[in-house]
Design a protein around this motif. Structure first.
Motif, PDB file in Angstrom:
ATOM      1  N   GLY A  92      10.103  -0.264  27.304  1.00 48.01           N
ATOM      2  CA  GLY A  92      10.516   0.939  27.720  1.00 48.01           C
ATOM      3  C   GLY A  92      11.661   1.023  28.527  1.00 48.01           C
ATOM      4  N   GLU A  93      11.758  -0.058  29.623  1.00 46.88           N
ATOM      5  CA  GLU A  93      12.910  -0.149  30.384  1.00 46.88           C
ATOM      6  C   GLU A  93      14.153  -0.260  29.715  1.00 46.88           C
ATOM      7  OE1 GLU A  93      12.987  -0.034  33.904  1.00 46.88           O
ATOM      8  OE2 GLU A  93      10.722   0.495  33.957  1.00 46.88           O
ATOM      9  N   ALA A 144      14.885   0.332  26.434  1.00 43.81           N
ATOM     10  CA  ALA A 144      15.090   1.492  25.692  1.00 43.81           C
ATOM     11  C   ALA A 144      15.789   2.509  26.639  1.00 43.81           C
ATOM     12  CB  ALA A 144      13.915   1.893  25.276  1.00 43.81           C
ATOM     13  N   GLU A 145      15.254   2.657  27.888  1.00 41.74           N
ATOM     14  CA  GLU A 145      16.121   3.556  28.705  1.00 41.74           C
ATOM     15  C   GLU A 145      17.355   3.284  29.093  1.00 41.74           C
ATOM     16  OE1 GLU A 145      14.532   6.953  30.612  1.00 41.74           O
ATOM     17  OE2 GLU A 145      14.077   6.611  28.391  1.00 41.74           O
ATOM     18  N   GLU A 185      19.393   1.457  27.296  1.00 39.05           N
ATOM     19  CA  GLU A 185      20.081   1.640  26.148  1.00 39.05           C
ATOM     20  C   GLU A 185      20.416   3.163  25.584  1.00 39.05           C
ATOM     21  OE1 GLU A 185      21.845  -0.884  24.716  1.00 39.05           O
ATOM     22  OE2 GLU A 185      21.159  -2.403  26.026  1.00 39.05           O
ATOM     23  N   HIS A 214      18.231   4.258  23.898  1.00 39.02           N
ATOM     24  CA  HIS A 214      17.736   4.249  22.257  1.00 39.02           C
ATOM     25  C   HIS A 214      15.981   4.022  22.414  1.00 39.02           C
ATOM     26  CE1 HIS A 214      18.734   4.235  18.335  1.00 39.02           C
ATOM     27  NE2 HIS A 214      18.081   3.032  17.902  1.00 39.02           N
ATOM     28  N   HIS A 215      15.522   4.729  21.661  1.00 39.31           N
ATOM     29  CA  HIS A 215      13.951   4.486  21.635  1.00 39.31           C
ATOM     30  C   HIS A 215      13.151   4.170  20.667  1.00 39.31           C
ATOM     31  CE1 HIS A 215      15.922   6.808  25.034  1.00 39.31           C
ATOM     32  NE2 HIS A 215      15.036   6.450  25.700  1.00 39.31           N
ATOM     33  N   TRP A 221      11.776   0.133  15.242  1.00 41.40           N
ATOM     34  CA  TRP A 221      13.133   0.685  15.604  1.00 41.40           C
ATOM     35  C   TRP A 221      13.767   1.430  14.523  1.00 41.40           C
ATOM     36  CZ3 TRP A 221      14.785   0.878  20.581  1.00 41.40           C
ATOM     37  CH2 TRP A 221      14.455  -0.187  21.341  1.00 41.40           C
ATOM     38  N   SER A 252      16.924   5.171  13.766  1.00 48.39           N
ATOM     39  CA  SER A 252      17.658   5.943  14.503  1.00 48.39           C
ATOM     40  C   SER A 252      17.151   7.244  13.858  1.00 48.39           C
ATOM     41  CB  SER A 252      19.276   5.799  14.145  1.00 48.39           C
ATOM     42  OG  SER A 252      19.492   4.501  15.135  1.00 48.39           O
ATOM     43  N   ASP A 274      19.857  -0.292  16.127  1.00 51.03           N
ATOM     44  CA  ASP A 274      18.529  -0.607  15.813  1.00 51.03           C
ATOM     45  C   ASP A 274      18.390  -2.287  15.985  1.00 51.03           C
ATOM     46  OD1 ASP A 274      17.271   1.927  15.548  1.00 51.03           O
ATOM     47  OD2 ASP A 274      18.706   2.044  13.699  1.00 51.03           O
ATOM     48  N   CYS A 302      18.757  -3.478  19.379  1.00 51.37           N
ATOM     49  CA  CYS A 302      17.527  -3.495  20.271  1.00 51.37           C
ATOM     50  C   CYS A 302      16.452  -4.218  19.748  1.00 51.37           C
ATOM     51  CB  CYS A 302      17.132  -1.746  20.106  1.00 51.37           C
ATOM     52  SG  CYS A 302      18.060  -0.728  21.221  1.00 51.37           S
ATOM     53  N   THR A 351      14.693  -7.052  21.932  1.00 58.21           N
ATOM     54  CA  THR A 351      13.225  -6.986  22.303  1.00 58.21           C
ATOM     55  C   THR A 351      12.691  -8.647  21.877  1.00 58.21           C
ATOM     56  OG1 THR A 351      13.050  -4.777  20.991  1.00 58.21           O
ATOM     57  CG2 THR A 351      11.096  -6.076  21.354  1.00 58.21           C
TER      58      THR A 351
END
Ligand SMILES: C[C@H](O)[C@H](O)[C@H]1CNC2=NC(N)=NC(=O)C2=N1
Length: 115
Positions: A65-66, A68-69, A71, A73-74, A88, A90, A100, A103, A107
């Protein structure tokens, strides 16, 4: 090519290019533990990470979560006892973008450090 986990996400918009099939094969080599899944016609990267209990799974979820914030991108995250499933894709292009893969690699990096 710069390693995926060293790259940062670029702002993605509806007209941004989806990853070409040929590029996909090359990128997936850098994240071999991820699977390409298609849900409702949308390609996604998916991986399930294993943990010894729920607390560790939740810790990892929060670390993603950290990231993603940072970047912008979630992912979709499913936290269960002993595992976290991460997806992941878009939303803006309804498919896979370079972001993606970046990220997914990040991960993996978080998981390596937590283990
Ligand atoms: C404005 C904001 O940056 C956008 O809505 C971002 C947020 N996070 C996102 N995350 C993902 N996975 N896909 C997107 O298209 C997306 N868009």
């Amino acid at each position: 090519m710069t390693q995926l986990n060293q790259q940062t996400c670029q702002a993605c918009h509806a007209e941004a290019p989806k990853i070409e099939q040929s590029a996909l094969a090359e990128l997936i080599k850098q994240i071999p533990d991820w699977q390409v899944q298609v849900y409702q016609e949308i390609m996604q990267l998916e991986r399930t990470f294993k943990f010894k209990n729920f607390k560790q799974a939740l810790l990892f979820t929060n670390q993603i979560g950290e990231m993603a914030e940072t970047e912008g991108h979630h992912p979709a995250l499913l936290t269960e006892w002993g595992q976290v499933t991460v997806n992941w894709w878009s939303h803006s292009i309804k498919g896979l973008h370079q972001n993606d893969f970046i990220c997914a690699a990040k991960t993996d990096e978080l998981y390596r450090h937590l283990k």
